[in-house]
Design an enzyme around this catalytic site. Sequence first.
Site, PDB file in Angstrom:
ATOM      1  N   ARG A 132     102.528  91.370 -23.329  1.00  0.00           N
ATOM      2  CA  ARG A 132     104.030  92.098 -23.680  1.00  0.00           C
ATOM      3  C   ARG A 132     103.555  93.754 -24.817  1.00  0.00           C
ATOM      4  O   ARG A 132     102.671  93.087 -25.929  1.00  0.00           O
ATOM      5  CB  ARG A 132     105.079  92.295 -24.866  1.00  0.00           C
ATOM      6  CG  ARG A 132     105.568  90.186 -23.587  1.00  0.00           C
ATOM      7  CD  ARG A 132     106.689  89.444 -24.197  1.00  0.00           C
ATOM      8  NE  ARG A 132     106.067  88.095 -25.191  1.00  0.00           N
ATOM      9  CZ  ARG A 132     106.339  88.570 -26.431  1.00  0.00           C
ATOM     10  NH1 ARG A 132     106.715  89.598 -27.096  1.00  0.00           N
ATOM     11  NH2 ARG A 132     105.198  87.683 -27.200  1.00  0.00           N
TER      12      ARG A 132
ATOM     13  N   ASP B  44     110.330  77.547 -22.123  1.00  0.00           N
ATOM     14  CA  ASP B  44     110.498  78.614 -22.453  1.00  0.00           C
ATOM     15  C   ASP B  44     111.692  79.574 -23.201  1.00  0.00           C
ATOM     16  O   ASP B  44     112.200  79.799 -24.027  1.00  0.00           O
ATOM     17  CB  ASP B  44     110.512  80.252 -22.015  1.00  0.00           C
ATOM     18  CG  ASP B  44     109.645  81.576 -22.389  1.00  0.00           C
ATOM     19  OD1 ASP B  44     108.621  81.106 -24.407  1.00  0.00           O
ATOM     20  OD2 ASP B  44     110.121  82.361 -22.036  1.00  0.00           O
TER      21      ASP B  44
ATOM     22  N   ASN C 119     102.127  63.356 -30.152  1.00  0.00           N
ATOM     23  CA  ASN C 119     103.571  63.886 -30.665  1.00  0.00           C
ATOM     24  C   ASN C 119     104.722  62.708 -30.677  1.00  0.00           C
ATOM     25  O   ASN C 119     105.494  63.524 -31.369  1.00  0.00           O
ATOM     26  CB  ASN C 119     103.684  65.129 -30.369  1.00  0.00           C
ATOM     27  CG  ASN C 119     102.220  66.086 -30.756  1.00  0.00           C
ATOM     28  OD1 ASN C 119     102.308  65.793 -31.929  1.00  0.00           O
ATOM     29  ND2 ASN C 119     102.479  67.706 -30.672  1.00  0.00           N
TER      30      ASN C 119
ATOM     31  N   TYR D  87     103.353  93.928 -16.754  1.00  0.00           N
ATOM     32  CA  TYR D  87     102.161  92.456 -17.097  1.00  0.00           C
ATOM     33  C   TYR D  87     104.182  91.463 -17.572  1.00  0.00           C
ATOM     34  O   TYR D  87     105.111  91.582 -17.688  1.00  0.00           O
ATOM     35  CB  TYR D  87     102.181  92.457 -18.468  1.00  0.00           C
ATOM     36  CG  TYR D  87     102.556  91.302 -19.329  1.00  0.00           C
ATOM     37  CD1 TYR D  87     101.787  90.152 -18.889  1.00  0.00           C
ATOM     38  CD2 TYR D  87     103.722  90.691 -20.114  1.00  0.00           C
ATOM     39  CE1 TYR D  87     101.437  88.910 -19.432  1.00  0.00           C
ATOM     40  CE2 TYR D  87     102.976  89.200 -21.386  1.00  0.00           C
ATOM     41  CZ  TYR D  87     102.261  88.111 -20.627  1.00  0.00           C
ATOM     42  OH  TYR D  87     102.438  87.283 -21.430  1.00  0.00           O
ATOM     43  N   GLY D  88     104.526  89.658 -16.780  1.00  0.00           N
ATOM     44  CA  GLY D  88     105.131  89.779 -17.212  1.00  0.00           C
ATOM     45  C   GLY D  88     106.564  89.738 -17.956  1.00  0.00           C
ATOM     46  O   GLY D  88     107.482  90.366 -17.387  1.00  0.00           O
TER      47      GLY D  88
ATOM     48  N   LYS E 183     111.969  87.139 -20.603  1.00  0.00           N
ATOM     49  CA  LYS E 183     112.790  88.048 -22.304  1.00  0.00           C
ATOM     50  C   LYS E 183     113.767  88.912 -22.281  1.00  0.00           C
ATOM     51  O   LYS E 183     114.200  89.274 -23.241  1.00  0.00           O
ATOM     52  CB  LYS E 183     111.441  88.573 -23.004  1.00  0.00           C
ATOM     53  CG  LYS E 183     109.947  87.335 -22.792  1.00  0.00           C
ATOM     54  CD  LYS E 183     110.079  86.239 -23.326  1.00  0.00           C
ATOM     55  CE  LYS E 183     108.457  85.353 -23.418  1.00  0.00           C
ATOM     56  NZ  LYS E 183     109.266  83.921 -24.145  1.00  0.00           N
TER      57      LYS E 183
ATOM     58  N   ARG F  44      97.536  83.952 -17.371  1.00  0.00           N
ATOM     59  CA  ARG F  44      99.111  83.236 -16.585  1.00  0.00           C
ATOM     60  C   ARG F  44      98.509  82.636 -15.613  1.00  0.00           C
ATOM     61  O   ARG F  44      97.911  83.040 -14.776  1.00  0.00           O
ATOM     62  CB  ARG F  44      99.849  84.186 -16.731  1.00  0.00           C
ATOM     63  CG  ARG F  44      99.950  84.815 -18.474  1.00  0.00           C
ATOM     64  CD  ARG F  44     100.995  83.846 -18.807  1.00  0.00           C
ATOM     65  NE  ARG F  44     101.061  84.441 -20.870  1.00  0.00           N
ATOM     66  CZ  ARG F  44     102.436  84.238 -21.354  1.00  0.00           C
ATOM     67  NH1 ARG F  44     103.192  83.485 -21.133  1.00  0.00           N
ATOM     68  NH2 ARG F  44     102.408  84.571 -22.728  1.00  0.00           N
TER      69      ARG F  44
ATOM     70  N   SER G  76     104.326  80.820 -30.987  1.00  0.00           N
ATOM     71  CA  SER G  76     103.256  80.914 -30.078  1.00  0.00           C
ATOM     72  C   SER G  76     101.687  79.846 -30.447  1.00  0.00           C
ATOM     73  O   SER G  76     101.513  80.116 -31.559  1.00  0.00           O
ATOM     74  CB  SER G  76     102.582  82.030 -29.182  1.00  0.00           C
ATOM     75  OG  SER G  76     102.325  83.644 -30.055  1.00  0.00           O
TER      76      SER G  76
ATOM     77  N   HIS H 281     114.736  81.406 -27.910  1.00  0.00           N
ATOM     78  CA  HIS H 281     113.742  80.959 -26.757  1.00  0.00           C
ATOM     79  C   HIS H 281     112.914  79.438 -27.154  1.00  0.00           C
ATOM     80  O   HIS H 281     112.288  79.462 -28.297  1.00  0.00           O
ATOM     81  CB  HIS H 281     112.378  81.919 -28.268  1.00  0.00           C
ATOM     82  CG  HIS H 281     111.086  82.750 -27.594  1.00  0.00           C
ATOM     83  ND1 HIS H 281     110.275  82.871 -28.500  1.00  0.00           N
ATOM     84  CD2 HIS H 281     110.812  81.323 -26.436  1.00  0.00           C
ATOM     85  CE1 HIS H 281     108.623  82.678 -27.577  1.00  0.00           C
ATOM     86  NE2 HIS H 281     109.286  81.874 -26.365  1.00  0.00           N
TER      87      HIS H 281
ATOM     88  N   CYS I 153     101.979  77.190 -30.618  1.00  0.00           N
ATOM     89  CA  CYS I 153     101.284  76.229 -31.186  1.00  0.00           C
ATOM     90  C   CYS I 153     102.106  74.351 -30.192  1.00  0.00           C
ATOM     91  O   CYS I 153     102.456  73.645 -30.456  1.00  0.00           O
ATOM     92  CB  CYS I 153     103.268  75.868 -31.832  1.00  0.00           C
ATOM     93  SG  CYS I 153     103.176  76.655 -33.536  1.00  0.00           S
TER      94      CYS I 153
ATOM     95  N   LYS J 269     104.065  74.728 -27.827  1.00  0.00           N
ATOM     96  CA  LYS J 269     105.483  74.305 -27.028  1.00  0.00           C
ATOM     97  C   LYS J 269     105.712  73.965 -25.642  1.00  0.00           C
ATOM     98  O   LYS J 269     106.322  72.576 -25.315  1.00  0.00           O
ATOM     99  CB  LYS J 269     106.091  75.866 -27.124  1.00  0.00           C
ATOM    100  CG  LYS J 269     107.680  76.117 -26.673  1.00  0.00           C
ATOM    101  CD  LYS J 269     107.733  77.318 -27.027  1.00  0.00           C
ATOM    102  CE  LYS J 269     109.321  77.550 -25.962  1.00  0.00           C
ATOM    103  NZ  LYS J 269     108.934  79.522 -25.611  1.00  0.00           N
TER     104      LYS J 269
END
Length: 588
Positions: free
Chosen positions: A73, A277, A498, A201-202, A210, A371, A252, A230, A254, A256
Amino acid sequence: MATFLEKWVEEIALLTKPDKIHWCDGSEKEARELIKIGIEKEKLNGNPVFHELNKSTYPDSYLHRSHPNDVARSENLTFVCHADKETAGPNNNWMDPKEAKAKMNTLYSGCMKGRTMYVLPYMMGHPDSPYAKACVQITDSTYVAVSMRIMTRLSNIVIKKIGNTDKFVKGIHSVGELDPARRFVMHFPDEGLVMSFGSGYGGNALLGKKCFSLRIASCLGLKEGWLAEHMIIMGIEDPKGKIIYVAAALPSACGKTNLAMMQPTIPGYKIWTLGDDIAWMNIGEDGRLYAINPEFGFFGVASGTSMNTNPNMMKTLKANKFYPTLYTNVGLDTDKNEPWWEGMSEAPKNMKDWQGKTYDGKEKAAHANSRFTVSINNCETLSKEFDSPKGVPISAIIFGGRRSSLLPLVYESKSWQHGVFSGSIMGSETTAAAIHASGVLRRDPMAMLPFCGYNMGDYFRHWLNIGKKMKNAPNIFFVNWFRVNEEGKFMWPGFGENIRVIKWIMERVIWKGEAVETPIGNVPTVKGFDTAGLKDVPASDMEKLFGVNIKEWGEELKSIEEHYKTFGSKMPAELKQEYEALLKEYQK
Ligand code: OXD
Ligand code: MN
C-alpha cells in the site's frame, strides 16, 4: 433510457477511452476467460499477468508478478478528500476534493486506450444483509477483476439491486504506467467515491477492501451510528458446545490471520472463522453489537505462513472448491511449478524469485509482502454463521500489540470507556522485516491509523458514543503475545497455545472467571489460567507474563501524552481522564 449506473460508466469510458467495455457477471466461466487473457495476451512489465501453477498439486492456482515498485500500500500517496483538512485529521493526507478530482481526471484522460474496461458490480456483505452495500468498480486490469471476484460478492444481480438509483459506491481504477510519480489513491467520502491510478497492488487497487470497507465506510459509520473496523471475527466453541463471538484488532505482524484460523491446542475447543481483516459492527434491536465480515476472501501475507504457523490457511489454499487461487510475488519452484515462500518448508533446489530471476539464495525468494488471494469458502473452519444477514453478536473485543515489556499477556479493561482508552494507546514495536528501525514503538490506535477515513479524535468520540448506545456492551481485552524475559527471549509460545488466553477471555465473559485487579485492568491469576499440558513455559515465566509494574510506566506515560497531543482539541476529555487516572497510579 440509460440508468444512472450506465450513464456513469459511459462518462468514465468517454474520459478513459478503452477499446472495449466488458460488464462482468461474476461467473466462473468469465473468470476462466479473464485468466486466459491474463496468460495469453495481457502483459505487465513484459511478463504475462498470470502463470498457471502445477495442475495436480495446486489446481486452479496462478502466479502473478507485480511491478517491483508496486508491492505494498502506498500510504504517502493515499488521500482522504473531505471539504476541509480538519475533518481528515492528522492521521490522513488531505487534498481539496476539487483539486484531487482535477488531478485524477488528467491522469485518467485516455489511460485505457488499447485496453479493456471491466465493470465490476459487487456487494460488500451478504446481499440480504441490511448492513451490506452495493458497489461498482471500474478497472483495466484482469488481475484486479479476478481478485475482486474472489474478495467480494461479485455478481450481475447487484446491477438489478442498484436499479436506476445512484445508491452505490463508485470506484475507478487504472494501472496507468505503474509509475510511482503518477500514482494516487484518492477517497471522496461525501460522494462514496474512490479514484485510484498507477498501482495494481491489492490495497491500492481492490477498492472494496481498505478504500471502501474501511476509509469510506468508517465515515459512513460515523454518520449512521456504526463501526467499520480493521478486525478479525471469530467464534470460540468450548467442549460443551457453547459458542461466543469475538472481534479482534491487531497491528500488522502480530498474527491476526493466524488468530482468526487458529488450531487450538486445548482438546475440545474450536475456532470458527468469520473474517481475517474487516468487521462492520452495528447495534442490533436487542442493544448488542453485531458483526458482519463484508469480504468474501482472504488476501493474506504468504511469507511465513506454514503448517506450523497457520495449518488451516495451508489447507484453505489447497482446498480448491471455489475458483481460482492467486499467488502474488512468491517464489517459483521451477522443477515442480509450485509456489514457495520463506517459512513454508526447506527451499527447493531450483527456483525463480518473486521478480522471475534465477534464485541465488542471497536475497529472499518471495517478497516479504507476498500474498495469496483465496476464497473464504475454501476455509474448513468457516463459521456456519458467515452468511448470516444480521451478523454475529460480539461478546468481547480484543485489541493487541507487539510489546517486549510493560504489557501482560492479557488484560481486561474495567469498562467500555477504559477499553476505548486501551485501544486508543495501542502500539506495536516494529520488527526487522519492516522498513522502520527495529524495536521502535509505533502507535496505531485500534490498528486503524492508516484506515480511519476521518479525524481520529472524532473516531475516539464515536467509539465512546457507541458504548453509551449499547445494552450488554462487549468486554474489551488487550493481548500481547510478545513479552520477553531478561535474556530477550519470547516467554509465550503463541499460535495454537493462544487458545489458553482466549479460553480465559471466554470465562471472564461468561462467568467472570478468576482475575486480579491492576492499575491497567484485570489480569489472570496463574491458578485461574489453564496451563495443563503447556510445555516450555516455566511457572516463574507465567508470573512474569501476567505481571504489571506501574512504576515502569514513566516513559510510556510520557509517550501517551505526546500521542494524545497530536489530536489536539479533538481528543475526548473522558480519555484524558483515563490517562490522568493512570498517571496518578504511577505517581502514588
Ligand atoms: C492488509 C493490511 O493488507 O492491513 O490487510 O495492510
Ligand atoms: Mn489489514
